[in-house]
Scaffold this active site. Structure first.
Site, PDB file in Angstrom:
ATOM      1  CG  ASP A  71     -13.145 -41.044-110.020  1.00 16.68           C
ATOM      2  OD1 ASP A  71     -13.068 -40.118-110.550  1.00 16.68           O
ATOM      3  OD2 ASP A  71     -14.194 -41.684-109.445  1.00 16.68           O
ATOM      4  CG  HIS A  75      -9.080 -36.072-116.182  1.00 20.29           C
ATOM      5  ND1 HIS A  75      -9.042 -36.188-117.432  1.00 20.29           N
ATOM      6  CD2 HIS A  75      -9.732 -37.190-115.554  1.00 20.29           C
ATOM      7  CE1 HIS A  75      -9.573 -37.453-117.916  1.00 20.29           C
ATOM      8  NE2 HIS A  75      -9.944 -37.952-116.912  1.00 20.29           N
ATOM      9  CD  GLN A 113     -15.713 -41.246-118.451  1.00 21.25           C
ATOM     10  OE1 GLN A 113     -15.489 -41.168-119.546  1.00 21.25           O
ATOM     11  NE2 GLN A 113     -15.854 -40.006-117.828  1.00 21.25           N
TER      12      GLN A 113
END
Ligand code: IMP
Length: 425
Positions: A13, A41, A223
């Site tokens: 994130d 995303h 990730q």
């Protein structure tokens, strides 16, 4: 000709979608190499927001090749849904290719993900529930099904039958759960194969061809470094290798020409799911970061845990991935804090270290903070470093000095244009 890798430096994130979208403009191909639809995303282009899970963020440029490589685990239902959604919005998918070697995430993986998580009682990982761990486990145990299997009715049926004899025994005997039916699954999955078939292509030779033609490849990470299966905060990690090391094993493109490694880090820190987070803010300040940064998961909608930037963790991620430049995102979210803390080291018993303690010591280590002055002015959309308040420039310079890595890009908002190009990548 060298190629670029873009990876997350934290617990995911970090805002990689936006930076990938930016770098995709100068690339000919964008490649996802690990993870699955646990990723989310967000890309904002021409005022339109797109949420991508499996499809590389380059898809918004019609002329770019977008490749989903063998290191990715693919839930065909999710991929077809994502393709359909993009098509409806007028996004062309002609250049989207999928490796036949990519493993499939099947419905029993999703069920097992949930059951395993429930069984962890007090030690839950907080997975995204997308079946990622069980799918990678089957891949390693050599009983997985792959995209290539799905393309042949006979092969898929035979391999699925074999897989079900194992998976159903686990469901029935260990969990006393209903089992999956071969006919129902083939009836659901074989039609999906027809939607995917035009996009399936062997990727190592394609990547090599692109390279030999002198064209640019961008490898898009999902990730983040601290979620790496080996080097992250195990067991609170994902089941793949999201770092630069995952590129060659996840694509079949050797490491010799991977020369530029761009690490994306948020100006503060967030985490979804469980696991250590020493700089976490649990009170009002954490809430303020969450609201200002809209820190809610793209994939699951879960509120993210928020905290101050952790420099030892950033140095560790930079070391693991031999990062050559940083992109710092969401700097605008820190506006309005009278002071900003930043973790510069850790206290371990009676000694202070600049290194991130290993995961066996992390729970007992205490972060050491330095307090920097904050700024009040809204800096959303600022595009020049000189236009930032002096406190924000000081914050950036401080991170750069402490990590020894250039902060080349600074993002000041969600739109493509909200970016400071500070130094060459
Ligand atoms: P899994 O990948 O669904 O098995 O989840 C394992 C851990 O990784 C959990 O803590 C998830 O919240 C985290 N995780 C997986 N994918 C992402 C992501 O894209 N962003 C942030 N955290 C993620």
């Amino acid at each position: 000709m060298g190629h670029k890798i873009l990876i997350g430096m934290q617990w995911g994130d970090e805002g990689k979608g936006k930076i990938t979208d930016l770098l995709a403009a100068e690339s000919d191909a964008v490649v996802r190499f690990s993870g699955g639809n646990n990723a989310g995303h967000t890309v904002v282009a021409a005022g339109q927001k797109y949420e991508l899970h499996l499809i590389p963020s380059g898809i918004l440029y019609p002329e770019k090749l977008c490749l989903i490589a063998s290191g990715v685990v693919v839930d065909p239902r999710s991929l077809v849904k994502e393709m359909t959604g993009l098509k409806k919005r007028g996004v062309a998918l002609d250049n989207l290719y999928l490796s036949p070697e990519a493993h499939l995430v099947m419905p029993y993986h999703l069920r097992l993900d949930k059951l395993e998580e429930e069984g962890r009682s007090s030690e839950k990982i907080g997975t995204t529930g997308r079946g990622i761990g069980p799918a990678y486990a089957d891949k390693s145990a050599r009983r997985g099904l792959r995209v290539g299997d799905l393309l042949s009715r006979e092969r898929f049926t035979a391999r699925l039958e074999k897989a079900l004899s194992y998976q159903n025994a686990i469901l029935e005997k260990l969990y006393r759960e209903p089992v999956f039916d071969l006919k129902e699954l083939t009836a659901e999955f074989l039609p999906l194969a027809e939607k995917l078939r035009p996009h399936v292509k062997s990727l190592p030779s394609l990547l090599w061809k692109i390279h030999r033609q002198g064209r640019q490849i961008l490898f898009e990470g999902a990730q983040g470094a601290l979620l790496d299966l080996d080097f992250g905060t195990y067991p609170y990690v994902t089941s793949s290798h999201p770092g630069a090391g995952g590129v060659s094993s996840g694509t079949g493109f050797g490491p010799r020409y991977l020369t530029s490694i761009i690490g994306v880090a948020k100006a503060y820190l967030t985490r979804v799911g469980q696991g250590p987070f020493p700089t976490e803010l649990t009170g009002d300040q954490g809430e303020k970061l969450r609201e200002q940064g809209q820190e809610y998961g793209v994939t699951t909608g879960r509120p993210r845990r928020c905290g101050w930037l952790d420099l030892p963790a950033l140095r560790y991620a930079a070391m693991l991935n031999s990062v050559s430049a940083l992109a710092l995102t969401k700097l605008d979210v820190l506006s309005g804090f009278s002071e900003i803390k930043i973790c510069t080291g850790y206290k371990l018993e009676d000694r202070i270290t600049e290194r991130l303690p290993d995961v066996f010591q992390l729970e007992s280590a205490r972060p050491v903070f330095q307090t920097l002055p904050g700024w009040q002015r809204d800096i959303s959309g600022v595009t020049s470093f000189q236009q930032l308040p002096s406190e924000a420039r000081h914050y950036i310079n401080f991170i750069e000095e402490e990590t020894g890595i250039n902060i080349s890009l600074i993002s000041t908002g969600p739109e493509r244009k909200d970016i400071i190009h500070r130094k060459p990548l």
